[in-house]
Write a protein that holds these residues in place. Sequence first.
Motif, PDB file in Angstrom:
ATOM      1  N   PRO A 236      69.014  23.065  42.387  1.00  0.00           N
ATOM      2  CA  PRO A 236      68.967  23.907  43.582  1.00  0.00           C
ATOM      3  C   PRO A 236      68.051  23.413  44.691  1.00  0.00           C
ATOM      4  CG  PRO A 236      68.954  25.274  41.614  1.00  0.00           C
ATOM      5  CD  PRO A 236      68.822  23.856  41.148  1.00  0.00           C
ATOM      6  N   SER A 237      66.911  22.792  44.355  1.00  0.00           N
ATOM      7  CA  SER A 237      65.968  22.390  45.396  1.00  0.00           C
ATOM      8  C   SER A 237      66.355  21.089  46.088  1.00  0.00           C
ATOM      9  CB  SER A 237      64.553  22.244  44.809  1.00  0.00           C
ATOM     10  OG  SER A 237      64.506  21.196  43.852  1.00  0.00           O
ATOM     11  N   PHE A 238      67.351  20.359  45.580  1.00  0.00           N
ATOM     12  CA  PHE A 238      67.757  19.090  46.178  1.00  0.00           C
ATOM     13  C   PHE A 238      68.777  19.334  47.290  1.00  0.00           C
ATOM     14  CE2 PHE A 238      66.794  15.715  42.691  1.00  0.00           C
ATOM     15  CZ  PHE A 238      65.515  16.222  42.554  1.00  0.00           C
ATOM     16  N   PRO A 239      68.768  18.508  48.337  1.00  0.00           N
ATOM     17  CA  PRO A 239      69.751  18.683  49.423  1.00  0.00           C
ATOM     18  C   PRO A 239      71.179  18.661  48.907  1.00  0.00           C
ATOM     19  CG  PRO A 239      68.042  17.130  50.076  1.00  0.00           C
ATOM     20  CD  PRO A 239      67.819  17.409  48.613  1.00  0.00           C
ATOM     21  N   GLY A 240      71.916  19.699  49.205  1.00  0.00           N
ATOM     22  CA  GLY A 240      73.307  19.788  48.774  1.00  0.00           C
ATOM     23  C   GLY A 240      73.499  20.345  47.378  1.00  0.00           C
ATOM     24  N   GLY A 241      72.436  20.364  46.574  1.00  0.00           N
ATOM     25  CA  GLY A 241      72.532  20.972  45.244  1.00  0.00           C
ATOM     26  C   GLY A 241      73.069  20.059  44.167  1.00  0.00           C
ATOM     27  N   ILE A 242      74.187  19.383  44.408  1.00  0.00           N
ATOM     28  CA  ILE A 242      74.791  18.524  43.387  1.00  0.00           C
ATOM     29  C   ILE A 242      74.106  17.158  43.399  1.00  0.00           C
ATOM     30  CG2 ILE A 242      76.641  17.726  44.926  1.00  0.00           C
ATOM     31  CD1 ILE A 242      78.462  17.626  42.449  1.00  0.00           C
ATOM     32  N   TRP A 243      73.850  16.615  42.206  1.00  0.00           N
ATOM     33  CA  TRP A 243      73.137  15.345  42.092  1.00  0.00           C
ATOM     34  C   TRP A 243      73.765  14.492  41.010  1.00  0.00           C
ATOM     35  CZ3 TRP A 243      70.242  14.791  46.125  1.00  0.00           C
ATOM     36  CH2 TRP A 243      69.412  13.665  46.236  1.00  0.00           C
ATOM     37  N   SER A 244      73.646  13.174  41.159  1.00  0.00           N
ATOM     38  CA  SER A 244      74.302  12.274  40.209  1.00  0.00           C
ATOM     39  C   SER A 244      73.302  11.386  39.481  1.00  0.00           C
ATOM     40  CB  SER A 244      75.324  11.382  40.931  1.00  0.00           C
ATOM     41  OG  SER A 244      74.686  10.350  41.647  1.00  0.00           O
ATOM     42  N   PHE A 245      73.710  10.987  38.277  1.00  0.00           N
ATOM     43  CA  PHE A 245      73.019   9.977  37.479  1.00  0.00           C
ATOM     44  C   PHE A 245      74.094   9.020  36.970  1.00  0.00           C
ATOM     45  CE2 PHE A 245      70.695  13.922  37.202  1.00  0.00           C
ATOM     46  CZ  PHE A 245      69.375  13.554  37.404  1.00  0.00           C
ATOM     47  N   THR A 246      73.715   7.768  36.771  1.00  0.00           N
ATOM     48  CA  THR A 246      74.678   6.795  36.260  1.00  0.00           C
ATOM     49  C   THR A 246      74.085   6.096  35.052  1.00  0.00           C
ATOM     50  OG1 THR A 246      75.670   6.476  38.448  1.00  0.00           O
ATOM     51  CG2 THR A 246      76.055   4.766  36.807  1.00  0.00           C
ATOM     52  N   VAL A 247      74.826   6.115  33.961  1.00  0.00           N
ATOM     53  CA  VAL A 247      74.377   5.493  32.718  1.00  0.00           C
ATOM     54  C   VAL A 247      75.134   4.185  32.527  1.00  0.00           C
ATOM     55  CG1 VAL A 247      76.021   6.891  31.375  1.00  0.00           C
ATOM     56  CG2 VAL A 247      74.103   5.790  30.215  1.00  0.00           C
ATOM     57  N   ALA A 248      74.380   3.129  32.166  1.00  0.00           N
ATOM     58  CA  ALA A 248      74.957   1.813  31.915  1.00  0.00           C
ATOM     59  C   ALA A 248      74.565   1.396  30.503  1.00  0.00           C
ATOM     60  CB  ALA A 248      74.447   0.805  32.940  1.00  0.00           C
ATOM     61  N   SER A 249      75.543   1.005  29.711  1.00  0.00           N
ATOM     62  CA  SER A 249      75.297   0.756  28.291  1.00  0.00           C
ATOM     63  C   SER A 249      75.910  -0.575  27.855  1.00  0.00           C
ATOM     64  CB  SER A 249      75.902   1.895  27.462  1.00  0.00           C
ATOM     65  OG  SER A 249      75.777   1.639  26.075  1.00  0.00           O
ATOM     66  N   LYS A 250      75.192  -1.285  27.010  1.00  0.00           N
ATOM     67  CA  LYS A 250      75.707  -2.547  26.484  1.00  0.00           C
ATOM     68  C   LYS A 250      76.717  -2.342  25.358  1.00  0.00           C
ATOM     69  CE  LYS A 250      71.825  -5.617  27.627  1.00  0.00           C
ATOM     70  NZ  LYS A 250      70.803  -6.551  27.092  1.00  0.00           N
ATOM     71  N   ARG A 251      76.634  -1.223  24.658  1.00  0.00           N
ATOM     72  CA  ARG A 251      77.515  -1.056  23.498  1.00  0.00           C
ATOM     73  C   ARG A 251      78.007   0.378  23.308  1.00  0.00           C
ATOM     74  NH1 ARG A 251      76.402  -3.631  17.588  1.00  0.00           N
ATOM     75  NH2 ARG A 251      76.895  -5.466  18.839  1.00  0.00           N
ATOM     76  N   HIS A 252      77.174   1.381  23.473  1.00  0.00           N
ATOM     77  CA  HIS A 252      77.494   2.748  23.082  1.00  0.00           C
ATOM     78  C   HIS A 252      78.004   3.565  24.277  1.00  0.00           C
ATOM     79  CE1 HIS A 252      75.442   1.710  19.394  1.00  0.00           C
ATOM     80  NE2 HIS A 252      74.355   1.411  20.078  1.00  0.00           N
ATOM     81  N   ASP A 253      79.094   4.280  24.037  1.00  0.00           N
ATOM     82  CA  ASP A 253      79.708   5.096  25.085  1.00  0.00           C
ATOM     83  C   ASP A 253      79.106   6.500  25.057  1.00  0.00           C
ATOM     84  OD1 ASP A 253      81.364   6.533  26.810  1.00  0.00           O
ATOM     85  OD2 ASP A 253      83.171   5.491  26.159  1.00  0.00           O
ATOM     86  N   PRO A 254      78.576   6.985  26.175  1.00  0.00           N
ATOM     87  CA  PRO A 254      77.998   8.336  26.172  1.00  0.00           C
ATOM     88  C   PRO A 254      79.014   9.432  25.851  1.00  0.00           C
ATOM     89  CG  PRO A 254      78.136   7.457  28.406  1.00  0.00           C
ATOM     90  CD  PRO A 254      78.413   6.320  27.478  1.00  0.00           C
TER      91      PRO A 254
END
Length: 290
Positions: A236-254
Amino acid sequence: MADDDLLLGYEKDENELWLWDDLPELHMEVGYRINRLLHFERSAYQEISVAETSAFGRMLVLDGVPQITEKDGYIYNEMISHIGLLTHPNPQYVAMIGGGDCGPAREAARYPDIKRIDVVEIDPRVTDVCQRLFNRSRAAALDPRITIFHEDGARWIQKQRERIDVLLIDRSDPFGPAAVLYSRAFYQHVYSSLSYDGIAVFQSGSPFFDMKGLKTTYHRLQSLFPIVRTYVTSIPSFPGGIWSFTVASKRHDPLAANTDKLPAGTRYMNKAIARSAFALPEYIQDALRT
């Protein structure tokens, strides 16, 4: 304490003090009404303040830009931390660049099998201020597995070689000293720092207001890692509300993560969210395909 007119972002409106997060590239400002200013200083790196806001409780502010708040900071900390920690089957060594408030470190410390947690924060004053004014930060700092390094994260990562199981990149906006944390060279150093099945998680910005930044992160990681997935949450406190993260993995799928490992005591993350966070709105999917 300095006069209010010397603080970046703060303005007096009649008898009220406001913090304005100026976002010129978005042609907008976001205002937070301040009840009182709890701390102000200029460190060797930046202006640091802690304000008590009407809407979000205590707020850490760096160079006039809100970073994390008492009321909704747990959402950010849990979302940047648990996806990678759940995805790796047996993380032993966890590290994070940024996160001087020790929020992500506190989440990692919930996993008893983790043996080492390193926090790399360039500004020792951020750590000191957060440990003094944010109670949860003080508690996290007491865990003997946590070591705080006050170094430039971009330089620190170059010294690591195939050791880190889960690396969290809690970076600030892509300008000033943090700009290097968005470079191709930095992503390559991240890849080299990870164990053979290591995982890195990046704060990747607002998909609504900064799709270009998210796309750049996503595609640069795709050039290095076989598995790259973006997920989103609402802060809620971030501009626009929606926020992203990106996960990068050598082997395991989240998407195949063992969510049964999720420790008790979280306030936002649960097993369902660990899956559903990857269900992206169509406009984000369309953008990442191009």
